[in-house]
Structure formats: C-alpha cells, structure tokens
Design an enzyme around this catalytic site. Structure first.
Site, PDB file in Angstrom:
ATOM      1  N   LYS A  72      16.502  -7.772  17.874  1.00 47.98           N
ATOM      2  CA  LYS A  72      17.842  -7.271  18.182  1.00 47.98           C
ATOM      3  C   LYS A  72      17.955  -5.796  17.815  1.00 47.98           C
ATOM      4  O   LYS A  72      18.523  -5.003  18.570  1.00 47.98           O
ATOM      5  CB  LYS A  72      18.890  -8.102  17.437  1.00 47.98           C
ATOM      6  CG  LYS A  72      20.332  -7.720  17.746  1.00 47.98           C
ATOM      7  CD  LYS A  72      21.296  -8.826  17.384  1.00 47.98           C
ATOM      8  CE  LYS A  72      21.490  -8.966  15.881  1.00 47.98           C
ATOM      9  NZ  LYS A  72      22.496  -8.008  15.357  1.00 47.98           N
TER      10      LYS A  72
ATOM     11  N   ARG B  75      35.155  -4.024   9.262  1.00 49.52           N
ATOM     12  CA  ARG B  75      33.936  -3.440   8.682  1.00 49.52           C
ATOM     13  C   ARG B  75      34.078  -1.927   8.533  1.00 49.52           C
ATOM     14  O   ARG B  75      34.747  -1.268   9.315  1.00 49.52           O
ATOM     15  CB  ARG B  75      32.726  -3.818   9.537  1.00 49.52           C
ATOM     16  CG  ARG B  75      32.516  -5.329   9.552  1.00 49.52           C
ATOM     17  CD  ARG B  75      31.393  -5.762  10.467  1.00 49.52           C
ATOM     18  NE  ARG B  75      30.101  -5.325   9.973  1.00 49.52           N
ATOM     19  CZ  ARG B  75      28.947  -5.628  10.580  1.00 49.52           C
ATOM     20  NH1 ARG B  75      28.954  -6.345  11.694  1.00 49.52           N
ATOM     21  NH2 ARG B  75      27.800  -5.215  10.088  1.00 49.52           N
TER      22      ARG B  75
ATOM     23  N   SER C 284      25.721   1.846   4.963  1.00 51.48           N
ATOM     24  CA  SER C 284      25.033   1.333   6.142  1.00 51.48           C
ATOM     25  C   SER C 284      24.023   2.348   6.641  1.00 51.48           C
ATOM     26  O   SER C 284      24.363   3.513   6.891  1.00 51.48           O
ATOM     27  CB  SER C 284      26.028   1.011   7.261  1.00 51.48           C
ATOM     28  OG  SER C 284      25.345   0.633   8.438  1.00 51.48           O
TER      29      SER C 284
ATOM     30  N   ASP D 298      19.479  -8.870   5.958  1.00 50.48           N
ATOM     31  CA  ASP D 298      19.623 -10.003   6.868  1.00 50.48           C
ATOM     32  C   ASP D 298      18.853 -11.240   6.411  1.00 50.48           C
ATOM     33  O   ASP D 298      19.068 -12.338   6.936  1.00 50.48           O
ATOM     34  CB  ASP D 298      19.162  -9.624   8.281  1.00 50.48           C
ATOM     35  CG  ASP D 298      20.160  -8.712   8.983  1.00 50.48           C
ATOM     36  OD1 ASP D 298      21.312  -8.620   8.512  1.00 50.48           O
ATOM     37  OD2 ASP D 298      19.786  -8.088   9.987  1.00 50.48           O
TER      38      ASP D 298
ATOM     39  N   LYS E 241      28.748  -7.498   6.178  1.00 47.45           N
ATOM     40  CA  LYS E 241      28.190  -7.864   7.475  1.00 47.45           C
ATOM     41  C   LYS E 241      29.267  -8.572   8.297  1.00 47.45           C
ATOM     42  O   LYS E 241      30.452  -8.362   8.093  1.00 47.45           O
ATOM     43  CB  LYS E 241      26.951  -8.732   7.274  1.00 47.45           C
ATOM     44  CG  LYS E 241      25.808  -8.029   6.540  1.00 47.45           C
ATOM     45  CD  LYS E 241      25.204  -6.945   7.418  1.00 47.45           C
ATOM     46  CE  LYS E 241      24.003  -6.292   6.761  1.00 47.45           C
ATOM     47  NZ  LYS E 241      23.382  -5.284   7.657  1.00 47.45           N
TER      48      LYS E 241
END
Length: 439
Positions: A20, A125, A170, A316, A343
C-alpha cells in the site's frame, strides 16, 4: 459485514498483496510525471483515494486490468506534469491518512484553492505540522476548524525553500514535502525538530523517487530535494513490491496455527521497515525461513515466547505483535508506541480492549502495550474491528486459536489494504463465515 472464525489450522501457499505504501507513492509520482504505468499496484479503498486525487488535479488513472485476485491491478496513469490543476470539486481522501498528507502538499502547488476532507476518523487525525510547513514555504494552508484537522483549505502556489518540522508525529509529512518539492522552483530543505519516527517509510519514498528519476537525499539536519526536477520512470513503468505490513498477518497465522507449515510468496526485500516481522516471529520461537532471492517465506507453528520489541519505526506491526503476544508464553512488551495512537484509531487502546474481550490480560501505558500471554486464555467472543483494517486482521488471527467462535464486527474494512484477506484465509484452510454468506 461481520465475520465469524472458528478454531483452524493453516497450510498451503498464499501470496502477499502489493504494498500500500509503495502504491500510494507510485500513483502520485506518476501523477507528477507526464504519465506512467504502475504494475502490480494495490487497488484498495485507500489507494483509490489517491488515484481520485490525481484525477481531480487533471490527471487520469485507469485500471487496465485485474492481474490477480486480491486487489492487484495494472494502472495506466496520465499525469499533470508537475503542475496540478485547481480541483473542480472537494478532494475526498476517505479513510486514507497517506492520501491526505501527500495530496495536501500536492494541492499547495496548484495556482488556486483546493479543499480536502475525509471520513470521521480521518478528520480527527493531526495535520497541523504539515499545514504550518506549507505556509512557511509560501502557500496558505489552513484547517477549517482551526484545530489542525481536516477539512483543509490549501491555496498555492508553493514557492519552496527551507522549513522545519517535527519528525515524531508522522513521517508522511516528510514524504509529502519531498514529493512536492521536486517540482518547485527552489526545492525544499527539511530540518527535523525532533527525532524521526517511522523512518523506513521515508526510505520507501526515497526509493520510489529514485525510480522516477528524482534526486532526494538525507542531510545532517533532515532531508532535501532540489527543485526543477522531472518525474519519469525508466521505460515508463514502475512495479510495486509485496507489502510486509500485510505479510505480517499470514506470517503470524503460520506462526500460531501452521502445524504443517505455510508458504508466503511475493516477499521480496525492499526498504519496508515492516520486514522486521520476519525477525520478530523468529525471535518469538516460530520456525521461519526467508528465501530473499525467491521472495518466499516458509513458516510453521512452534511454542512462542514473549519478547520486548520497539515499534518506533514499524507502527503498523503493533496489532499483529499484540496477537502473537496473546498466544505466547510470558509477557510481550511493545514499546515506543505513542505514535500508533494516531492511526485510523488509537491502536494501542483498541488492541488492549478487544483482546480483553477474548480473555487476554494487558497493561496499557502511554507509550507501550504489554500483553500477558502467560496469564491469558483465549476464548471466542464478539469483538469490534473499530473500522480499522489492521485491528480486524489481527483479531482474525486470534480467532484461529481461541476456544469457540470469534465474531469480528465491521470486517469489510480490510478492503483498505488487503482486499480478499478473508478469501486468503479460507484458501489456507480457515473455517469462517460472513453474514453475507447467510443472505
């Protein structure tokens, strides 16, 4: 859709879906170019959002053909040649944080105003540091609610220059600035105010940029990209590698329920930090071998032992590791996890709460999650997927070894990153049923 899983053993061969992370970057890079073919792309809810943004900017993304089951496709992309047009409508990023951040920087290149939004989860977010950075670089980037969250209004064009930004919120901010900076006049030099977390995702960006003929680099203070560059992949094509975030689920399934072994194909080495999952299951005691040249992993179940592991660069993986810890003997401590709370959902709390419904004892702290496998007894229950693809898939793993049936609510959200996930499980021998089957 709700899915019910009965205790099962896995066997045979499965194939990893495309990455992804690479697919997002490749679609947008092809958009920055005159155009390109992106082969072996993941065609999922998230990547379709990025493709939709390229369309809004004046490009065109066509899914040429499905190359296999599970959401793999070849994409023919007509780009906007480094100059995004002003969108005629709002850009809807859905549930995709990667789309919103990468596309926000692209929108700052347009000579006009773009509006970006997303679903309820995405609108919670943080985007503030990226908005501030774009404003410092000559654009006007604002949150409509003044809280650093979407909806966002971005007015360009972006000039480029030097900017500072935190690295611990991030890594996608860095990726967004590097990708956009290559087509500015001045380029962009990024100074990191704090230590960079999820650093391998920036490595992925640098790898994709290089494949598209763009020179970006790490510096003593952060990262930099020269302006005036042109996106153009060799031969007009780019092939997406397999996704190790997604590989983590069949790999963990084999480690906890693969009595006869499970083979995972499409596992070629790349810059993905989540390749660490191979070492993690090995450290916990599973029988695992990785033929890097062939791109194949063989894994078989064995008694697992709890370990301590940092997810600073691999956020993740937390849901997968938490489920492995629930099966292992002793404690599994997942450290450096604060950023995992930002997330699609707060994955630290979500895994603690949902595993708790299955009888798993956990200790949650601000920056860590400890799973007390030795004090737990997995028992089937109804759990909530929290509208989060990674929570859903991790809970499905627990269902393989829980006593009785485990029902996961909202299981259709796996389409965000792993379309066909439950088909893959069924093909590997898992006994499952969705409520769609009963209609």
């Amino acid at each position: 859709m709700n899915v019910t899983i009965s205790p099962s053993r896995v066997r045979g061969t499965v194939r990893a879906p495309p990455s992804k992370s690479y697919t997002h970057r490749a679609i947008l890079a092809a958009g920055y170019a005159d155009g390109a073919t992106v082969r072996d792309a993941l065609w999922s809810a998230d990547t379709r959002a990025t493709a939709g943004a390229v369309d809004r900017f004046g490009g065109d993304v066509e899914r040429r053909e499905a190359e296999s089951d599970g959401g793999t496709a070849a994409l023919e992309i007509e780009g906007f040649a480094g100059r995004p047009g002003v969108p005629a409508d709002v850009i809807d990023c859905g549930n995709s944080g990667t789309t919103m951040r990468l596309v926000t920087a692209a929108a700052a290149l347009a000579d006009g105003t773009s509006v970006l939004t997303g679903d309820e989860s995405l609108r919670s977010r943080p985007q503030g540091p990226l908005l501030e950075a774009l404003t410092d670089l000559g654009a006007d980037a604002e949150s409509t609610r003044g809280n650093g969250q979407a909806p966002l209004v971005v007015t360009g064009p972006l000039a480029g220059g030097e900017v500072s930004i935190p690295g611990d919120v991030s890594s996608q901010y860095i990726t967004a600035l590097l990708m956009a900076g290559a087509v500015t006049d001045e380029g962009i030099e990024i100074d990191l105010e704090t230590e960079l977390k999820s650093a391998p995702y920036v490595d992925i960006t640098l790898e994709v940029l290089e494949a598209f003929g763009v020179d970006a680099r790490q510096t003593d203070r952060g990262f930099a990209v020269d302006g005036g560059q042109t996106y153009s992949p060799a031969g007009g094509e780019y092939a997406v590698p397999g996704d190790f975030s997604s590989i983590s689920y069949p790999l963990a399934a084999g480690a906890i329920a693969g009595d006869d072994g499970l083979r995972i194909e499409g596992a070629h080495p790349s810059a993905q930090g989540d390749t660490a999952i191979v070492q993690i299951v090995d450290r916990m005691g599973a029988d695992v071998t990785w033929d890097r040249e062939e791109g194949a992993i063989e894994v078989a179940a064995a008694p697992l032992e709890g370990i301590e592991v940092s997810v600073e660069d691999t956020p993740d993986l937390l849901p997968t590791i938490a489920t492995l810890g629930a099966v292992a003997d002793g404690d599994t401590t997942i450290a450096n996890a604060e950023h995992v709370r930002y997330k699609e959902t707060d994955r630290v709390s979500a895994m603690a709460e949902e595993l708790g419904k299955l009888g798993v004892e956990t200790t949650e702290e601000h920056d860590s999650l400890t799973v007390h496998g030795g004090e737990s007894s997995l028992e089937g229950a109804t759990v909530d997927g929290c509208d989060d693809h990674r929570i859903i898939m991790a809970l499905a793993l627990a269902g393989l070894v829980a006593e009785g049936e485990t029902t996961i609510r909202g299981a259709d959200h796996v389409d965000v990153s792993f379309p066909g996930f439950f088909d893959v499980l069924e093909g590997a021998g898992v006994d499952l049923e969705s409520d769609l089957d009963r209609r």
